[in-house]
Write a protein that holds these residues in place. Structure first.
Motif, PDB file in Angstrom:
ATOM      1  N   GLU A   1       6.375   2.430   0.845  1.00  0.00           N
ATOM      2  CA  GLU A   1       5.147   2.397   1.636  1.00  0.00           C
ATOM      3  C   GLU A   1       3.937   2.127   0.744  1.00  0.00           C
ATOM      4  N   MET A   2       3.956   2.676  -0.459  1.00  0.00           N
ATOM      5  CA  MET A   2       2.883   2.380  -1.417  1.00  0.00           C
ATOM      6  C   MET A   2       2.852   0.887  -1.713  1.00  0.00           C
ATOM      7  N   LEU A   3       4.020   0.337  -1.974  1.00  0.00           N
ATOM      8  CA  LEU A   3       4.127  -1.092  -2.260  1.00  0.00           C
ATOM      9  C   LEU A   3       3.677  -1.920  -1.061  1.00  0.00           C
ATOM     10  N   ARG A   4       4.067  -1.511   0.124  1.00  0.00           N
ATOM     11  CA  ARG A   4       3.677  -2.229   1.351  1.00  0.00           C
ATOM     12  C   ARG A   4       2.151  -2.275   1.494  1.00  0.00           C
ATOM     13  N   ALA A   5       1.507  -1.136   1.243  1.00  0.00           N
ATOM     14  CA  ALA A   5       0.049  -1.079   1.357  1.00  0.00           C
ATOM     15  C   ALA A   5      -0.620  -2.001   0.336  1.00  0.00           C
ATOM     16  N   VAL A   6      -0.126  -1.965  -0.894  1.00  0.00           N
ATOM     17  CA  VAL A   6      -0.695  -2.813  -1.945  1.00  0.00           C
ATOM     18  C   VAL A   6      -0.476  -4.289  -1.613  1.00  0.00           C
TER      19      VAL A   6
END
Length: 166
Positions: free
Chosen positions: A112-117
């Motif tokens: 999810e962190m990667l998705r947001a970035v």
């Protein structure tokens, strides 16, 4: 998009810092997504989903004498799914409860962190000082280090808003 890592060590509870930051940003009308953690006196954990406020219990009872991880992986997967949906609404800021052992090992809210970035969104994530090498391996040099302090986070956010206006 900016990634802010809130570095903390023993004696600092990043959940309390995030609660204060989220309360202030909500007052300002900032569109938020993500999760903050709440811990009970009995060592129970819940994740509060942003912006809805829905709380998902994250602890499972393993019985007396158990030394295993109490994290309920099914509840974590449910929370992650809901966070992904909120990220897709393009909030102004995504808040994550922490980059912890789960994320360092490739799980938790890492995707999810990667998705947001990848969506170009700004994120804030508390990172325990002992996990800083794993954090740097995950994000490279593309992050800002902040003290795990509400005033530092809010000053960073204000600077982000000033920068986006000019």
């Amino acid at each position: 998009m900016t990634i802010a890592a809130l570095i903390y060590g023993s004696g600092i509870d990043p959940a309390l810092v995030l609660e204060k930051v989220v309360a202030k940003l909500r007052q300002r009308g900032v569109a938020l997504a993500g999760v903050i953690q709440h811990s009970g006196e009995d060592c129970s954990m819940t994740l509060e989903l942003l912006p809805s406020g829905l709380r998902i219990p994250m602890s499972q009872s393993l019985g007396a004498g158990s030394a295993a991880c109490r994290l309920d992986s099914g509840a974590l997967a449910q929370a992650a799914s809901l966070v992904r949906k909120e990220i897709d609404t393009s909030p102004e800021l995504v808040v994550f409860n922490k980059f912890g052992a789960q994320e360092a090992a490739g799980g938790g809210m890492r995707d999810e962190m990667l998705r947001a970035v990848m969506a170009g969104l700004s994120i804030i994530v508390p990172v325990r000082d002992s996990l800083l090498p794993q954090w740097k391996e995950f994000v490279g040099d593309e992050f800002v280090l902040l003290d795990c302090d509400p005033e530092a986070v809010l000053a960073w956010w204000d600077a982000q808003m000033q920068h986006s206006i000019t």
